[in-house]
Write a protein that holds these residues in place. Structure first.
Motif, PDB file in Angstrom:
ATOM      1  N   ASN A   1      40.947  37.463  36.701  1.00 33.33           N
ATOM      2  CA  ASN A   1      41.097  38.704  37.472  1.00 33.33           C
ATOM      3  C   ASN A   1      40.439  39.857  36.718  1.00 33.33           C
ATOM      4  OD1 ASN A   1      42.568  37.309  39.415  1.00 33.33           O
ATOM      5  ND2 ASN A   1      44.516  37.725  38.390  1.00 33.33           N
TER       6      ASN A   1
ATOM      7  N   ASN B   1      30.899  39.314  46.632  1.00 37.58           N
ATOM      8  CA  ASN B   1      31.004  40.763  46.843  1.00 37.58           C
ATOM      9  C   ASN B   1      30.939  41.445  45.481  1.00 37.58           C
ATOM     10  OD1 ASN B   1      31.360  43.278  47.864  1.00 37.58           O
ATOM     11  ND2 ASN B   1      33.546  43.065  48.316  1.00 37.58           N
TER      12      ASN B   1
ATOM     13  N   PHE C   1      32.048  47.834  45.770  1.00 37.06           N
ATOM     14  CA  PHE C   1      33.312  48.254  46.362  1.00 37.06           C
ATOM     15  C   PHE C   1      33.298  49.768  46.546  1.00 37.06           C
ATOM     16  CE2 PHE C   1      33.912  44.420  43.959  1.00 37.06           C
ATOM     17  CZ  PHE C   1      34.654  43.600  44.794  1.00 37.06           C
TER      18      PHE C   1
ATOM     19  N   ASN D   1      38.205  50.023  49.503  1.00 39.01           N
ATOM     20  CA  ASN D   1      38.662  48.785  48.863  1.00 39.01           C
ATOM     21  C   ASN D   1      39.685  49.026  47.769  1.00 39.01           C
ATOM     22  OD1 ASN D   1      35.267  48.172  49.169  1.00 39.01           O
ATOM     23  ND2 ASN D   1      36.753  46.925  50.304  1.00 39.01           N
TER      24      ASN D   1
ATOM     25  N   PRO E   1      43.894  45.452  45.499  1.00 35.76           N
ATOM     26  CA  PRO E   1      43.405  44.107  45.202  1.00 35.76           C
ATOM     27  C   PRO E   1      42.407  43.605  46.244  1.00 35.76           C
ATOM     28  CG  PRO E   1      45.622  44.006  46.096  1.00 35.76           C
ATOM     29  CD  PRO E   1      45.320  45.444  45.926  1.00 35.76           C
ATOM     30  N   ASN E   2      41.383  42.930  45.761  1.00 34.83           N
ATOM     31  CA  ASN E   2      40.358  42.340  46.618  1.00 34.83           C
ATOM     32  C   ASN E   2      40.043  40.922  46.096  1.00 34.83           C
ATOM     33  OD1 ASN E   2      39.109  44.877  48.259  1.00 34.83           O
ATOM     34  ND2 ASN E   2      39.637  45.463  46.159  1.00 34.83           N
TER      35      ASN E   2
ATOM     36  N   VAL F   1      37.633  37.905  45.429  1.00 35.37           N
ATOM     37  CA  VAL F   1      36.190  37.696  45.230  1.00 35.37           C
ATOM     38  C   VAL F   1      35.972  36.238  44.810  1.00 35.37           C
ATOM     39  CG1 VAL F   1      34.156  38.365  43.931  1.00 35.37           C
ATOM     40  CG2 VAL F   1      35.855  40.100  44.579  1.00 35.37           C
TER      41      VAL F   1
ATOM     42  N   THR G   1      38.356  31.596  42.926  1.00 35.79           N
ATOM     43  CA  THR G   1      38.643  32.937  43.485  1.00 35.79           C
ATOM     44  C   THR G   1      39.376  33.786  42.455  1.00 35.79           C
ATOM     45  OG1 THR G   1      38.769  32.042  45.716  1.00 35.79           O
ATOM     46  CG2 THR G   1      39.746  34.206  45.341  1.00 35.79           C
TER      47      THR G   1
ATOM     48  N   THR H   1      41.008  37.937  41.668  1.00 38.78           N
ATOM     49  CA  THR H   1      41.471  39.195  42.273  1.00 38.78           C
ATOM     50  C   THR H   1      40.825  40.357  41.530  1.00 38.78           C
ATOM     51  OG1 THR H   1      43.582  38.253  42.955  1.00 38.78           O
ATOM     52  CG2 THR H   1      43.447  40.667  42.784  1.00 38.78           C
TER      53      THR H   1
ATOM     54  N   THR I   1      40.792  44.214  41.291  1.00 41.29           N
ATOM     55  CA  THR I   1      41.574  45.411  41.639  1.00 41.29           C
ATOM     56  C   THR I   1      40.705  46.644  41.448  1.00 41.29           C
ATOM     57  OG1 THR I   1      43.633  44.337  40.961  1.00 41.29           O
ATOM     58  CG2 THR I   1      43.645  46.749  41.161  1.00 41.29           C
TER      59      THR I   1
END
Length: 453
Positions: free
Chosen positions: A77, A112, A115, A119, A122-123, A125, A140, A142, A144
């Motif tokens: 993350n 991605n 941002f 956004n 949390p996103n 990616v 994946t 996260t 932030t």
């Protein structure tokens, strides 16, 4: 040497057990009648021969790896801060947590990398790891997105506001104070620490504008608002009357003239230009009421004060204050008839009361002593002033008239003036005498007088 790929050809077990592996085969020219291939499954090297009729012969050779494995994708993350332009950009390496490939180089890519303020928070990616042969794996992370840049709060320059004449509060808004505050994302609220102003806020007031953005960042800026009261009071007056008969020492106050003056912030003082009307000349006087409010604004209005009182002689000085009440030229303290014009001060009976106002009842003394000592030298009938048109006669005991007077003035000094007596113009001898007074209303008074020397 020629290379080519054979997938799932030799044994069904290969297809089942190594479904994601490729078999790399090397051998001679396939145009030969017989050629051999070598391959490995796991770490076991195999050699097989295919003849011209398609027979497949298998043998054991030295280990030779012919399968390529997928890379291993590992994510972590990541937190990124928006910049002053409201964007944040990340790299694939920012969320790579140690991805690897057993057989060589690989590349990283993300779905991605840019941002914006939309956004925040949390996103998810996706990280893709691809090796040289095109095999890949994903994971994946996260990401932030945070905004730690505070807004820029900008206020207007100091300014002045004037209170309403009605006394209502002045109300301002944030927009009145803001002068183009900005934020890298967006401003969600603008608030003030003071919105309303009244008479208690006269002077300078520091007002603070607080600007908040979507991330909760705050910024403040202040300006000065000067509150003024320039509204003068509204003055209401009333006319009044002062009766000097009730009080010679007559004074009035501003409250006597005020008839409900008002001001938007309150009245501080009221004053009159004339307060004392003691023994003043009768008539109308114009007075001015000046009203000052709590902030120094003033206004004035006039009123009429009417001074009244008894004025016997019409000289516009009330009798209670007039040193010559009847206007006869004789001061009250010396006037034997203060309330009636009596310039000659006639007092026929010498009782100290002027004849014009003497209401004493008629009274006859029993005698007098005309001996020139200044004491009872004339015969004085008290109350005679009420009967100025009279006749007074005196007779001796033998009935002879010894004195007579028309309009008697209390001036008989015992000297005879009758024609029928021998001693005319001489003092009568001591003794009793009979008097007769005929008054103007035809009332007759009789009695005895005794002359004594």
């Amino acid at each position: 040497m020629k290379h080519f790929y054979i997938s799932f050809i030799f044994f069904i077990t290969v297809s089942i057990t190594y479904a994601q592996k490729a078999i790399v085969v090397s051998g001679g020219d396939i145009s030969n009648t017989n050629f051999s291939i070598s391959y490995s499954i796991g770490q076991i090297s195999q050699t097989s021969t295919i003849n011209s009729i398609g027979s497949f012969n298998q043998g054991i050779q030295q280990p030779y790896e012919i399968f390529n494995k997928q890379p291993i994708a590992v994510c972590k993350n990541f937190t990124s801060q928006l910049g002053v332009n409201g964007t944040a950009t990340i790299l694939a390496t920012d969320i790579d947590g140690g991805s690897s490939d057993m057989e060589g180089e690989f590349t990283l890519s993300i779905d991605n990398s840019t941002f914006t303020c939309a956004n925040l928070g949390p996103n998810l990616v996706t990280l893709t790891v691809t090796d040289e042969k095109g095999l890949f794996s994903t994971c994946t992370a996260t990401v932030t997105i945070e905004d730690s840049i505070v807004p820029t709060a900008v206020t207007v320059l100091p300014f002045t506001l004037q209170l309403y004449e009605s006394g209502s509060d002045i109300i301002i808004t944030s927009e009145d104070i803001d002068n183009g505050s900005t934020d890298n994302c967006e401003i969600t609220s603008m608030t003030l620490d003071k919105y309303t102003f009244d008479c208690n806020d006269i002077g300078e007031n520091i007002v603070t504008l607080t600007v908040a953005d979507a991330a909760g960042n705050l910024a403040t800026a202040s300006t000065t608002i000067t509150i003024q009261d320039v509204t003068a009071p509204i003055v209401f007056t009333q006319n009044i009357t002062i009766d000097l008969n009730d009080a010679m020492n007559a004074t009035i106050s501003a409250g006597d003239i005020d008839d409900g003056s008002i001001d938007n912030c309150g009245i501080a003082t009221m004053s009159l230009d004339i307060l004392d009307f003691s023994c003043t000349t009768l008539g109308d006087y114009t007075v001015t009421l000046t009203v000052t409010d709590t902030n120094g604004n003033t206004a004035e209005e006039t009123a009429i004060v009417t001074v009244i009182g008894d004025d016997l002689d019409g000289d516009l000085i009330t009798d209670a204050c007039d040193s010559d009440m009847d206007g006869d030229g004789v001061d009250n303290e010396n006037d034997n008839c203060v309330s009636t014009v009596n310039p000659d001060q006639e007092d026929v009976d010498f009782n100290g009361i002027g004849d014009v106002c003497d209401g004493t009842d008629v009274s006859f003394p029993q005698g007098f002593s005309p001996d020139g000592d200044g004491i009872r030298d004339t015969y004085i009938i008290e109350g005679l002033a009420q009967h100025g048109d009279n006749t007074f006669e005196v007779y001796n005991r033998w009935g002879n008239k010894v004195f007579g007077s028309k309009f008697y003035k209390n001036n008989w000094d015992g000297i005879s003036n009758a024609q029928s007596v021998l001693n005319k113009d001489e003092k009568l001898p001591a003794g009793p005498y009979f008097y007769v007074l005929t008054a103007s209303n035809n009332t007759v008074y009789k009695g005895w007088i005794y002359i004594n020397y």
